[in-house]
Design an enzyme around this catalytic site. Structure first.
Site, PDB file in Angstrom:
ATOM      1  N   TRP A   1       2.843  -7.167  34.160  1.00 50.43           N
ATOM      2  CA  TRP A   1       2.328  -6.025  33.408  1.00 50.43           C
ATOM      3  C   TRP A   1       1.420  -6.451  32.270  1.00 50.43           C
ATOM      4  CZ3 TRP A   1       2.465  -2.427  36.598  1.00 50.43           C
ATOM      5  CH2 TRP A   1       3.548  -2.277  37.476  1.00 50.43           C
TER       6      TRP A   1
ATOM      7  N   LYS B   1      12.211   4.856  32.266  1.00 53.11           N
ATOM      8  CA  LYS B   1      13.247   3.828  32.340  1.00 53.11           C
ATOM      9  C   LYS B   1      14.511   4.276  31.604  1.00 53.11           C
ATOM     10  CE  LYS B   1       9.937   1.113  33.992  1.00 53.11           C
ATOM     11  NZ  LYS B   1       9.826   0.642  35.366  1.00 53.11           N
TER      12      LYS B   1
ATOM     13  N   ASP C   1       3.946  -3.200  24.427  1.00 52.14           N
ATOM     14  CA  ASP C   1       4.365  -2.347  25.540  1.00 52.14           C
ATOM     15  C   ASP C   1       5.884  -2.443  25.638  1.00 52.14           C
ATOM     16  OD1 ASP C   1       5.065  -1.218  27.967  1.00 52.14           O
ATOM     17  OD2 ASP C   1       3.655  -2.397  29.167  1.00 52.14           O
TER      18      ASP C   1
END
Length: 408
Positions: A118, A234, A209
């Site tokens: 990511w 999440k 992030d």
């Protein structure tokens, strides 16, 4: 067909949500607060939804103890959308802070710490957006790698001596938890793999992030961050809403910055100032995901002991599962992906089953017992048990019992 309480969901995201919150959301979907209308049928500018989004913002600010000089925004586009928005907004902020004539413009450095898929994708997007608009024109920015563990297949975090931050970078970017290999920066500064906030030069902004570890434990050095963002899917709510926490001085007018030249234009729905000025309601937001997220926040505060309770529970879940896997590894039955124990994620526990055909047997046995969505990411394979906030200690213990049974 199995019932909800017979299934233990270890999905990496979208992930499990508290059953009581989903039950309440189901009622609100049909008749919200006795209005005779479902929450998805309400005007996003009406008093009913205004109470929902303002309540969610207040509860999130309370849960994370967000300082007053930060604005909380609810956006769309997921973490991937923020790969772009971060670059565009911070280039604009940097240009306004350095309003030199265009012929004197020097593209600012953008430092990226690469610890997995990511953060690598975020870096690739920065490279794309900073590409010169035409030949023989300077780039908008200079993305560079300040540290990387790609050479070890993302199985550890950088050591302190591997970081090389630029003293005049516009910002430093890192991903707190990488879901695919299960890498996470440890929370205590004394841990050998902790993010080295003290090495980032003074005045250089820090962007994080937090998509896959958001509200699972406190955020270290909160006030040192310029921007923290997270996809909700999440730990917070359904997919479709992205939470942004932006320091107020970075809510800049990107149109004014564009008039100075040498930066890319910012799409209007990605400008943080536009979102903030309109209290996340510039256009129609994802009302149902925000509603469910509001219910989850209330649940975490009232029933789970707030952030301290979540941290304690998540730490214990990770401890139980890693101890089980370490014992299984000693028997030669499994192998943990992340070799540095201090860099192992509390949220995404990754391991391989040793022996030809054994992984398939493990997954088939898990499926029969109601342990679902354990297969690793398609890019790396193996096993991944994601143990986000809504996964109970009881579910983790049952998975550990199965691992022990399988290995014996």
């Amino acid at each position: 067909m199995p019932t909800r309480d017979q299934v233990h969901n270890f999905a990496a995201g979208p992930s499990p949500l508290p059953t009581t919150c989903l039950e309440e959301a189901a009622l609100g979907l049909l008749n919200y607060e006795d209005t005779g209308m479902g929450v998805c049928e309400l005007s996003h500018r009406g008093k009913e939804f205004k109470a929902v989004i303002e309540g969610a913002e207040a509860d999130l600010r309370s849960l994370l103890q967000v300082p007053d000089n930060y604005t909380i925004l609810f956006s769309q586009g997921g973490g991937t959308g923020q790969f772009s928005a971060v670059v565009l907004n911070l280039l604009a902020a940097h240009r306004l802070a350095h309003p030199v004539p265009a012929e004197e413009f020097k593209p600012p450095v953008l430092d990226y710490v690469l610890t997995g898929s990511w953060s690598s994708k975020a870096y690739a997007e920065a490279q794309r957006l900073c590409t010169p608009p035409f030949p023989n024109c300077p780039a908008f920015g200079q993305p560079r790698i300040a540290a990387s563990t790609k050479s070890t297949s993302w199985t550890r975090l950088p050591t302190r001596d591997e970081y090389n931050f630029s003293k005049d970078a516009a910002y430093v970017y890192y991903c707190e938890n990488e879901t695919i290999n299960g890498i996470e920066f440890p929370p205590k500064p004394e841990d050998q793999s902790a993010f080295p906030f003290d090495l980032v030069p003074e005045g250089v902004e820090i962007v994080a992030d937090y998509s896959s570890s958001f509200i699972s434990r406190p955020i270290p050095n909160f006030s040192r961050h310029a921007i923290i963002y997270a996809g909700a899917q999440k730990n917070l709510g359904p997919s479709g809403v992205t939470v942004l926490i932006v320091r107020n001085d970075l809510l800049v007018d990107t149109t004014e910055a564009s008039k100075l030249g040498c930066i890319p234009p910012v799409p209007i729905t990605y400008e943080y100032k536009i979102l903030a000025d309109n209290k996340s309601l510039y256009n129609t937001p994802p009302t149902f995901p925000i509603y469910v997220s509001a219910l989850v926040l209330q649940h975490l505060i009232k029933n789970k002991g707030g952030l301290e309770g979540l941290e304690n529970t998540n730490k214990e879940k990770a401890r139980i599962l890693y101890e089980t896997l370490e014992n299984a590894e000693k028997k030669g039955k499994v192998k943990l992906v992340v070799r540095d124990s201090s860099a192992r994620s509390w949220m995404n526990v990754t391991f391989n089953i040793e022996g030809e055909g054994e992984e398939k047997k493990f997954l088939e046995g898990a499926e029969k017992r109601g342990y679902r969505q354990l297969k690793g990411h398609r890019s790396v394979g193996g096993i991944r048990a994601s143990i986000y906030n809504a996964v109970t200690i009881e579910s983790v213990k049952l998975l550990c019992d199965y691992i022990n049974e399988f290995c014996n």
